[in-house]
Design a protein around this motif. Structure first.
Motif, PDB file in Angstrom:
ATOM      1  N   ILE B   6       0.880  -1.173   0.000  1.00 52.36           N
ATOM      2  CA  ILE B   6       0.000   0.000   0.000  1.00 52.36           C
ATOM      3  C   ILE B   6       0.915   1.219   0.000  1.00 52.36           C
ATOM      4  O   ILE B   6       1.694   1.401   0.932  1.00 52.36           O
ATOM      5  N   THR B   7       0.845   2.000  -1.073  1.00 51.95           N
ATOM      6  CA  THR B   7       1.812   3.077  -1.239  1.00 51.95           C
ATOM      7  C   THR B   7       1.118   4.416  -1.442  1.00 51.95           C
ATOM      8  O   THR B   7       0.388   4.576  -2.422  1.00 51.95           O
ATOM      9  N   GLU B   8       1.335   5.325  -0.528  1.00 52.29           N
ATOM     10  CA  GLU B   8       0.849   6.710  -0.653  1.00 52.29           C
ATOM     11  C   GLU B   8      -0.625   6.791  -1.058  1.00 52.29           C
ATOM     12  O   GLU B   8      -1.001   7.573  -1.919  1.00 52.29           O
ATOM     13  N   VAL B   9      -1.450   5.943  -0.440  1.00 51.46           N
ATOM     14  CA  VAL B   9      -2.857   5.902  -0.835  1.00 51.46           C
ATOM     15  C   VAL B   9      -3.636   7.072  -0.242  1.00 51.46           C
ATOM     16  O   VAL B   9      -3.580   7.321   0.961  1.00 51.46           O
ATOM     17  N   LYS B  10      -4.301   7.781  -1.120  1.00 51.25           N
ATOM     18  CA  LYS B  10      -5.173   8.871  -0.684  1.00 51.25           C
ATOM     19  C   LYS B  10      -6.595   8.607  -1.164  1.00 51.25           C
ATOM     20  O   LYS B  10      -6.796   8.100  -2.259  1.00 51.25           O
ATOM     21  N   LYS B  11      -7.544   8.965  -0.305  1.00 53.78           N
ATOM     22  CA  LYS B  11      -8.944   8.763  -0.642  1.00 53.78           C
ATOM     23  C   LYS B  11      -9.769   9.930  -0.109  1.00 53.78           C
ATOM     24  O   LYS B  11      -9.650  10.307   1.048  1.00 53.78           O
ATOM     25  N   ARG B  12     -10.544  10.509  -0.993  1.00 56.15           N
ATOM     26  CA  ARG B  12     -11.424  11.603  -0.587  1.00 56.15           C
ATOM     27  C   ARG B  12     -12.880  11.222  -0.815  1.00 56.15           C
ATOM     28  O   ARG B  12     -13.202  10.568  -1.801  1.00 56.15           O
ATOM     29  N   PHE B  13     -13.748  11.636   0.103  1.00 57.84           N
ATOM     30  CA  PHE B  13     -15.189  11.648  -0.164  1.00 57.84           C
ATOM     31  C   PHE B  13     -15.575  13.115  -0.278  1.00 57.84           C
ATOM     32  O   PHE B  13     -15.669  13.811   0.730  1.00 57.84           O
ATOM     33  N   GLY B  14     -15.758  13.597  -1.467  1.00 60.84           N
ATOM     34  CA  GLY B  14     -16.012  15.037  -1.630  1.00 60.84           C
ATOM     35  C   GLY B  14     -14.814  15.836  -1.140  1.00 60.84           C
ATOM     36  O   GLY B  14     -13.702  15.618  -1.591  1.00 60.84           O
ATOM     37  N   ASP B  15     -15.071  16.735  -0.200  1.00 60.11           N
ATOM     38  CA  ASP B  15     -13.973  17.558   0.346  1.00 60.11           C
ATOM     39  C   ASP B  15     -13.275  16.864   1.500  1.00 60.11           C
ATOM     40  O   ASP B  15     -12.263  17.334   2.001  1.00 60.11           O
ATOM     41  N   ASN B  16     -13.868  15.769   1.928  1.00 59.56           N
ATOM     42  CA  ASN B  16     -13.382  15.099   3.132  1.00 59.56           C
ATOM     43  C   ASN B  16     -12.278  14.116   2.772  1.00 59.56           C
ATOM     44  O   ASN B  16     -12.541  13.042   2.250  1.00 59.56           O
ATOM     45  N   GLU B  17     -11.031  14.490   3.032  1.00 56.61           N
ATOM     46  CA  GLU B  17      -9.930  13.559   2.746  1.00 56.61           C
ATOM     47  C   GLU B  17      -9.835  12.571   3.896  1.00 56.61           C
ATOM     48  O   GLU B  17      -9.460  12.922   5.015  1.00 56.61           O
ATOM     49  N   VAL B  18     -10.194  11.330   3.586  1.00 56.02           N
ATOM     50  CA  VAL B  18     -10.317  10.320   4.631  1.00 56.02           C
ATOM     51  C   VAL B  18      -9.014   9.552   4.805  1.00 56.02           C
ATOM     52  O   VAL B  18      -8.623   9.196   5.916  1.00 56.02           O
ATOM     53  N   PHE B 200      -6.935  -9.564  21.838  1.00 60.85           N
ATOM     54  CA  PHE B 200      -6.696 -10.405  20.675  1.00 60.85           C
ATOM     55  C   PHE B 200      -5.537  -9.829  19.853  1.00 60.85           C
ATOM     56  O   PHE B 200      -4.637 -10.539  19.422  1.00 60.85           O
ATOM     57  N   ALA B 201      -5.567  -8.517  19.645  1.00 60.84           N
ATOM     58  CA  ALA B 201      -4.505  -7.868  18.875  1.00 60.84           C
ATOM     59  C   ALA B 201      -3.146  -8.143  19.518  1.00 60.84           C
ATOM     60  O   ALA B 201      -2.167  -8.455  18.844  1.00 60.84           O
ATOM     61  N   ARG B 202      -3.106  -8.039  20.831  1.00 60.46           N
ATOM     62  CA  ARG B 202      -1.843  -8.245  21.551  1.00 60.46           C
ATOM     63  C   ARG B 202      -1.366  -9.683  21.421  1.00 60.46           C
ATOM     64  O   ARG B 202      -0.194  -9.934  21.200  1.00 60.46           O
ATOM     65  N   ASP B 203      -2.311 -10.631  21.526  1.00 62.35           N
ATOM     66  CA  ASP B 203      -1.918 -12.045  21.568  1.00 62.35           C
ATOM     67  C   ASP B 203      -1.609 -12.636  20.204  1.00 62.35           C
ATOM     68  O   ASP B 203      -0.771 -13.514  20.079  1.00 62.35           O
ATOM     69  N   VAL B 204      -2.310 -12.198  19.198  1.00 62.14           N
ATOM     70  CA  VAL B 204      -2.255 -12.911  17.920  1.00 62.14           C
ATOM     71  C   VAL B 204      -1.510 -12.149  16.833  1.00 62.14           C
ATOM     72  O   VAL B 204      -0.921 -12.750  15.944  1.00 62.14           O
ATOM     73  N   CYS B 205      -1.537 -10.813  16.883  1.00 58.91           N
ATOM     74  CA  CYS B 205      -1.053 -10.062  15.727  1.00 58.91           C
ATOM     75  C   CYS B 205       0.456  -9.902  15.725  1.00 58.91           C
ATOM     76  O   CYS B 205       1.104  -9.871  16.775  1.00 58.91           O
ATOM     77  N   SER B 206       0.995  -9.819  14.521  1.00 59.87           N
ATOM     78  CA  SER B 206       2.425  -9.585  14.407  1.00 59.87           C
ATOM     79  C   SER B 206       2.738  -8.092  14.434  1.00 59.87           C
ATOM     80  O   SER B 206       3.779  -7.677  14.899  1.00 59.87           O
ATOM     81  N   ARG B 207       1.805  -7.292  13.911  1.00 58.00           N
ATOM     82  CA  ARG B 207       2.002  -5.848  13.978  1.00 58.00           C
ATOM     83  C   ARG B 207       0.679  -5.153  14.230  1.00 58.00           C
ATOM     84  O   ARG B 207      -0.389  -5.661  13.875  1.00 58.00           O
ATOM     85  N   VAL B 208       0.765  -3.989  14.801  1.00 63.07           N
ATOM     86  CA  VAL B 208      -0.426  -3.188  15.052  1.00 63.07           C
ATOM     87  C   VAL B 208      -0.263  -1.856  14.336  1.00 63.07           C
ATOM     88  O   VAL B 208       0.798  -1.239  14.380  1.00 63.07           O
ATOM     89  N   VAL B 209      -1.326  -1.478  13.627  1.00 64.34           N
ATOM     90  CA  VAL B 209      -1.338  -0.181  12.961  1.00 64.34           C
ATOM     91  C   VAL B 209      -2.321   0.712  13.704  1.00 64.34           C
ATOM     92  O   VAL B 209      -3.487   0.348  13.854  1.00 64.34           O
ATOM     93  N   PHE B 210      -1.854   1.851  14.171  1.00 65.32           N
ATOM     94  CA  PHE B 210      -2.770   2.798  14.808  1.00 65.32           C
ATOM     95  C   PHE B 210      -3.061   3.912  13.810  1.00 65.32           C
ATOM     96  O   PHE B 210      -2.159   4.636  13.394  1.00 65.32           O
ATOM     97  N   MET B 211      -4.305   4.016  13.417  1.00 66.19           N
ATOM     98  CA  MET B 211      -4.672   5.065  12.464  1.00 66.19           C
ATOM     99  C   MET B 211      -5.284   6.242  13.194  1.00 66.19           C
ATOM    100  O   MET B 211      -6.054   6.082  14.144  1.00 66.19           O
ATOM    101  N   HIS B 212      -4.902   7.419  12.708  1.00 68.76           N
ATOM    102  CA  HIS B 212      -5.446   8.632  13.321  1.00 68.76           C
ATOM    103  C   HIS B 212      -5.614   9.678  12.223  1.00 68.76           C
ATOM    104  O   HIS B 212      -4.662  10.003  11.524  1.00 68.76           O
ATOM    105  N   MET B 213      -6.826  10.144  12.056  1.00 67.94           N
ATOM    106  CA  MET B 213      -7.144  11.176  11.069  1.00 67.94           C
ATOM    107  C   MET B 213      -6.588  10.872   9.680  1.00 67.94           C
ATOM    108  O   MET B 213      -5.985  11.728   9.031  1.00 67.94           O
ATOM    109  N   GLY B 214      -6.811   9.647   9.252  1.00 68.77           N
ATOM    110  CA  GLY B 214      -6.450   9.309   7.881  1.00 68.77           C
ATOM    111  C   GLY B 214      -4.982   9.013   7.646  1.00 68.77           C
ATOM    112  O   GLY B 214      -4.543   8.933   6.494  1.00 68.77           O
TER     113      GLY B 214
END
Ligand SMILES: Nc1ncnc2c1ncn2[C@@H]1O[C@H](COP(=O)(O)OP(=O)(O)OP(=O)(O)O)[C@@H](O)[C@H]1O
Ligand SMILES: [Mg+2]
Lengths: 223, 242
Positions: B6-18, B200-214
């Motif tokens: 996933i490389t430099e992905v940008k997505k907008r809904f109207g004016d709202n850049e999500v 579950f995330a702590r026990d099973v996942c190899s990595r955690v991604v924290f998303m904040h404001m897109g």
């Protein structure tokens, strides 16, 4: 009131009635099957089809829904020959009923399609199905199930409306009744009997459609 | 080359850049938890990977297949990535078995007998072999979600996207679904899951991604992310949980 009822003519004229009944049944079957098919196709086009197709279908649907069936029938039977399209009275009657049910069916089926949860389309897409495949295998059956009672009623309405085809001399049940009363002058009896037959036909048709619904849609725990 | 890029992905809904430029590379067999506040763009990201939303900028590729918005490319991509939804989205008019068979037959043109075989195997795998003929409305939420997992697995994807797949479930049904996911993870399935199940995330996942404001605000191994959040936003987010 000293009118003496006389059903003696039935002895002589029942084959006429029977033939009329057969034609009404034929018109209903053909009109029902192809009309519903046309309705489904148009509903797909209006709800999910390509943008350019939508106004065409909308025009057709609105034209039919806002004009009398009798005029549509006359147009096909008396009008089209001017363009070189000459249809027999039965062909014209069949065509008129298909086109009529197609338009009303379109709106009914479309309501069913539009009530489909978005997740159904997304589930289909996420499994690799094309939009058409998702419509056909995922959306259509539950959509029909949702509106089956309304669609059934419309089919019955079209069956009853088929009485109009007697006006272009298609020899349906109404034509037979007219014919008999003009020969015997027994208007009350002739229309009474044909009314009873229409009533029985409508009830039978409703039952048949209900049965078809049961076999078309899976049994669910809710039933 | 990573399995999912996933490389430099940008997505907008109207004016709202999500999505404001997302970069994540996922290696085969990784299990990635995506966490973050409501509205941070987690679902949108997953939906973009599956082509349910088109992206405005950047690129996404799965096992070398580029995400392009025409039906042919989309289909190729979707054969590689399965998706499980919060609301299960089973087909209500088909039995559990037929739900699992349908896309195999329609999309892959698998013969019926083979598709049925596969459906039995996959339902078995999620512990529902005995529910082949049951309709969705005869199943509990947990069972429906497991059928949905079986349905996705039957297409033999190389990765699964899961969007809050236990959020619509009664608490007592959450574990049966998580157990299935855990099993998949241990078998080496690549998973990207949006989840609120921090344990579950702590026990099973190899990595955690924290998303904040897109944006990907923090990314790392669960022990680091949960024990030593670097940003105040993540600290606050983790504080809000439980
Ligand atoms: N189809 C859409 N049209 C317009 N805006 C949308 C659409 N889908 C999502 N959004 C907006 O995009 C933003 C991110 O939504 P998204 O569903 O990705 O968040 P999320 O992180 O999954 O939140 P949640 O935890 O509530 O599921 C929100 O502001 C939402 O309103
Ligand atoms: Mg979401």
């Amino acid at each position: 009131m000293n009118y003496a009822f006389d059903y003696g003519w039935l002895l002589e004229y029942w084959p006429v009635l029977l033939k009329g009944l057969a034609i009404t049944v034929e018109l209903t079957l053909v009109g029902g099957v192809f009309g519903v098919a046309l309705g489904v196709a148009c509903a797909w086009a209006r709800a999910l089809g390509p943008k350019w197709l939508r106004p065409i279908v909308t025009t057709y649907v609105e034209m039919i829904r806002n004009t009398p069936f009798l005029i549509q029938l006359f147009f096909i039977f008396f009008g089209l020959p001017s363009l070189g399209v000459r249809l027999g009275e039965l062909e014209a009657a069949n065509l008129a009923m298909i086109i009529n049910l197609g338009a009303y069916g379109c709106e009914i089926v479309r309501a069913g399609i539009q009530a489909t949860p978005k997740g159904q389309f997304e589930a289909g897409a996420s499994l690799g199905m094309s939009r058409i495949q998702t419509f056909w295998y995922v959306v259509l059956i539950p959509a029909l199930q949702r509106i089956w009672p309304a669609l059934s009623s419309q089919i019955v309405i079209v069956m009853l409306g088929s009485a109009a085809v007697s006006q272009i001399a298609a020899e349906d049940l109404t034509f037979a009744a007219n014919f008999i009363q003009s020969r015997t002058f027994r208007a009350f009896e002739a229309y009474f009997v044909s009314t009873a037959i229409y009533l029985a036909l409508a009830i039978a048709l409703r039952q048949m459609l209900r049965g078809l619904g049961w076999s078309l849609f899976p049994k669910r725990s809710g039933r | 080359m990573s399995l999912i890029e996933i490389t430099e992905v940008k997505k907008r809904f109207g004016d709202n850049e999500v999505l404001k430029g997302i970069n994540i590379d996922v290696e085969p067999g990784e299990v990635i938890a995506i966490i973050g506040k409501s509205g941070s763009g987690k679902s949108t990201l997953l939906r973009c990977i599956n082509g349910l939303e088109t992206i405005d900028e950047g690129s996404i590729s799965v096992a070398g297949a580029q995400l392009l918005p025409d039906e042919l490319h989309l289909k190729a991509l979707r054969l590689k990535v399965g998706m499980i939804f919060q609301q299960f989205n089973l087909f209500p008019h088909l039995s559990a078995g037929k739900n699992v068979m349908l896309s195999q037959m329609v999309v892959k043109k698998t013969p019926k007998a083979e598709a049925e075989e596969m459906a039995k195997k996959m339902l078995e795998r999620v512990g529902l072999g005995h529910k082949f003929d049951a309709y969705p409305d005869q199943l509990s939420g947990g069972q429906q979600q497991r059928v949905a997992i079986a349905r996705a697995l039957a297409m033999e994807p190389i990765a699964l996207l899961c969007d809050e797949i236990t959020s619509a479930l009664d608490p007592e049904l959450v574990n049966e679904v998580l157990a299935v996911v855990k099993e998949l993870a241990s078998e080496g399935m690549t998973l990207l899951m949006v989840t609120h199940e921090m344990r579950f995330a702590r026990d099973v996942c190899s990595r955690v991604v924290f998303m904040h404001m897109g944006r990907v605000h923090e990314i790392g191994r669960p022990e680091d992310v949960f024990a030593n959040p670097k940003t105040p936003e993540l600290k606050q987010f983790l504080g809000m949980q439980h």
